[in-house]
Write a protein that holds these residues in place. Sequence first.
Motif, PDB file in Angstrom:
ATOM      1  N   GLY A 134      -2.678  25.515  15.052  1.00 49.53           N
ATOM      2  CA  GLY A 134      -2.422  26.103  13.742  1.00 49.53           C
ATOM      3  C   GLY A 134      -3.135  25.368  12.636  1.00 49.53           C
ATOM      4  N   GLY A 135      -3.182  24.039  12.733  1.00 54.97           N
ATOM      5  CA  GLY A 135      -3.863  23.248  11.718  1.00 54.97           C
ATOM      6  C   GLY A 135      -5.344  23.550  11.659  1.00 54.97           C
ATOM      7  N   LEU A 136      -5.973  23.753  12.810  1.00 51.10           N
ATOM      8  CA  LEU A 136      -7.396  24.068  12.810  1.00 51.10           C
ATOM      9  C   LEU A 136      -7.650  25.436  12.191  1.00 51.10           C
ATOM     10  N   VAL A 137      -6.802  26.415  12.507  1.00 50.08           N
ATOM     11  CA  VAL A 137      -6.956  27.742  11.893  1.00 50.08           C
ATOM     12  C   VAL A 137      -6.891  27.623  10.373  1.00 50.08           C
ATOM     13  N   ARG A 138      -5.930  26.871   9.882  1.00 52.21           N
ATOM     14  CA  ARG A 138      -5.798  26.684   8.422  1.00 52.21           C
ATOM     15  C   ARG A 138      -7.028  26.000   7.839  1.00 52.21           C
ATOM     16  N   ASP A 139      -7.436  24.897   8.453  1.00 48.61           N
ATOM     17  CA  ASP A 139      -8.512  24.101   7.866  1.00 48.61           C
ATOM     18  C   ASP A 139      -9.870  24.788   7.956  1.00 48.61           C
ATOM     19  N   ARG A 140     -10.136  25.461   9.066  1.00 47.60           N
ATOM     20  CA  ARG A 140     -11.454  26.057   9.264  1.00 47.60           C
ATOM     21  C   ARG A 140     -11.552  27.457   8.676  1.00 47.60           C
ATOM     22  N   TYR A 141     -10.468  28.238   8.772  1.00 48.63           N
ATOM     23  CA  TYR A 141     -10.557  29.652   8.427  1.00 48.63           C
ATOM     24  C   TYR A 141      -9.628  30.078   7.292  1.00 48.63           C
ATOM     25  N   GLY A 142      -8.742  29.203   6.835  1.00 45.21           N
ATOM     26  CA  GLY A 142      -7.702  29.612   5.891  1.00 45.21           C
ATOM     27  C   GLY A 142      -8.234  30.284   4.643  1.00 45.21           C
ATOM     28  N   ALA A 143      -9.216  29.665   3.986  1.00 45.69           N
ATOM     29  CA  ALA A 143      -9.747  30.233   2.742  1.00 45.69           C
ATOM     30  C   ALA A 143     -10.396  31.587   3.002  1.00 45.69           C
ATOM     31  N   ALA A 144     -11.141  31.697   4.102  1.00 45.90           N
ATOM     32  CA  ALA A 144     -11.817  32.959   4.423  1.00 45.90           C
ATOM     33  C   ALA A 144     -10.817  34.051   4.779  1.00 45.90           C
ATOM     34  N   ILE A 145      -9.698  33.671   5.395  1.00 49.96           N
ATOM     35  CA  ILE A 145      -8.662  34.666   5.703  1.00 49.96           C
ATOM     36  C   ILE A 145      -8.111  35.279   4.421  1.00 49.96           C
ATOM     37  N   LEU A 146      -7.794  34.428   3.453  1.00 51.41           N
ATOM     38  CA  LEU A 146      -7.198  34.917   2.213  1.00 51.41           C
ATOM     39  C   LEU A 146      -8.204  35.639   1.327  1.00 51.41           C
ATOM     40  N   ASP A 147      -9.491  35.301   1.446  1.00 54.13           N
ATOM     41  CA  ASP A 147     -10.522  35.937   0.628  1.00 54.13           C
ATOM     42  C   ASP A 147     -11.178  37.121   1.333  1.00 54.13           C
ATOM     43  N   GLY A 148     -10.725  37.440   2.533  1.00 56.59           N
ATOM     44  CA  GLY A 148     -11.379  38.448   3.341  1.00 56.59           C
ATOM     45  C   GLY A 148     -11.117  39.856   2.861  1.00 56.59           C
ATOM     46  N   PRO A 149     -11.784  40.833   3.480  1.00 57.12           N
ATOM     47  CA  PRO A 149     -11.615  42.237   3.083  1.00 57.12           C
ATOM     48  C   PRO A 149     -10.200  42.728   3.350  1.00 57.12           C
ATOM     49  N   VAL A 150      -9.733  43.597   2.488  1.00 62.84           N
ATOM     50  CA  VAL A 150      -8.397  44.176   2.609  1.00 62.84           C
ATOM     51  C   VAL A 150      -8.538  45.662   2.927  1.00 62.84           C
ATOM     52  N   LEU A 151      -7.876  46.096   3.992  1.00 67.42           N
ATOM     53  CA  LEU A 151      -7.858  47.521   4.325  1.00 67.42           C
ATOM     54  C   LEU A 151      -6.809  48.201   3.447  1.00 67.42           C
ATOM     55  N   LEU A 152      -7.256  48.788   2.348  1.00 66.91           N
ATOM     56  CA  LEU A 152      -6.340  49.237   1.307  1.00 66.91           C
ATOM     57  C   LEU A 152      -5.306  50.235   1.804  1.00 66.91           C
ATOM     58  N   HIS A 153      -5.667  51.044   2.781  1.00 67.20           N
ATOM     59  CA  HIS A 153      -4.749  52.094   3.224  1.00 67.20           C
ATOM     60  C   HIS A 153      -3.994  51.725   4.500  1.00 67.20           C
ATOM     61  N   ALA A 154      -4.182  50.514   5.010  1.00 69.16           N
ATOM     62  CA  ALA A 154      -3.422  50.071   6.182  1.00 69.16           C
ATOM     63  C   ALA A 154      -1.968  49.849   5.775  1.00 69.16           C
ATOM     64  N   PRO A 155      -1.009  50.234   6.627  1.00 67.38           N
ATOM     65  CA  PRO A 155       0.404  50.091   6.247  1.00 67.38           C
ATOM     66  C   PRO A 155       0.774  48.662   5.841  1.00 67.38           C
TER      67      PRO A 155
END
Length: 286
Positions: A134-155
């Motif tokens: 979990g720590g590696l996911v946060r450190d390596r990908y966390g910012a990109a996860i939160l800044d990533g594309p949003v599927l506006l019409h996904a439930p």
Amino acid sequence: MSLLSALRSLPREEPPHPAAEVIARAAASALRLELETYPKPGLVSHVDCGSHADMDADTFRASNAAIAPFFRDLARAGAGVAPMTALRRIGLDAEAAMRAATGGVNTHRGAIFGLGLLCAAAGALPRPRAGELGGLVRDRYGAAILDGPVLLHAPGARVRRRHGVGGAPAEAAASFPSLYRVGLPALRRGRLARPGDEEAARVEACLALVAHVEDTNLLHRGGPEGFAFARGEAARFIAEGGVAQTGWRARAEALHQAFVARRLSPGGAADLLAMTLFVDGIEAAA
């Protein structure tokens, strides 16, 4: 056989960390064990379809078989320090394979995201200690996860905007706190309460997660009222002893039927249960 026992029986490759194929098998095994857990409130299992009319256990089995090769690809990508954009491409291919196998039904989209990130982390870490995936996911990908594309019409995206909850992206970017602080302790508590009964331990973890997680699927299907009912009843089950209490299975089955009657399905908790089982096996086997 538990996931940990299955992992220990699999061959290891050099370098001395779980090879991509072993990681993919562990992910597929975690999804299989999640499916083969009953009773889970409102969720599809090998016993019944829960609150769903468009999917059953065979739908989930077909989906699992279709997406397993992509977990291997994600593990390899993680070992190669691939960026989040590369993981997204693999995830989209996995989702397309899932929908082709299920006739368009969304069985594992959340698992492709969360479990896929953990597979990438497992590919990158030779011998992960407790909390390191979990720590590696946060450190390596966390910012990109939160800044990533949003599927506006996904439930899930609509629910996150409407109700102001973080959902799966926030969970992953924060190193999966629900998994480590709720799912894993509950799984181990269940094993102590019912030695030798791995299904009971999984039920304990599932109900603990339902009680804790801001599950966008519950909010989507039941609104705030259904969400509150689900979390409150799951919390009561845990507070009154969980699987350690006498007659726990009958109580859990009654709770399952109450969710079905309200068409509630805590899909986020189901995804996190699979992730909990994966992390339990990978980090304990290292």
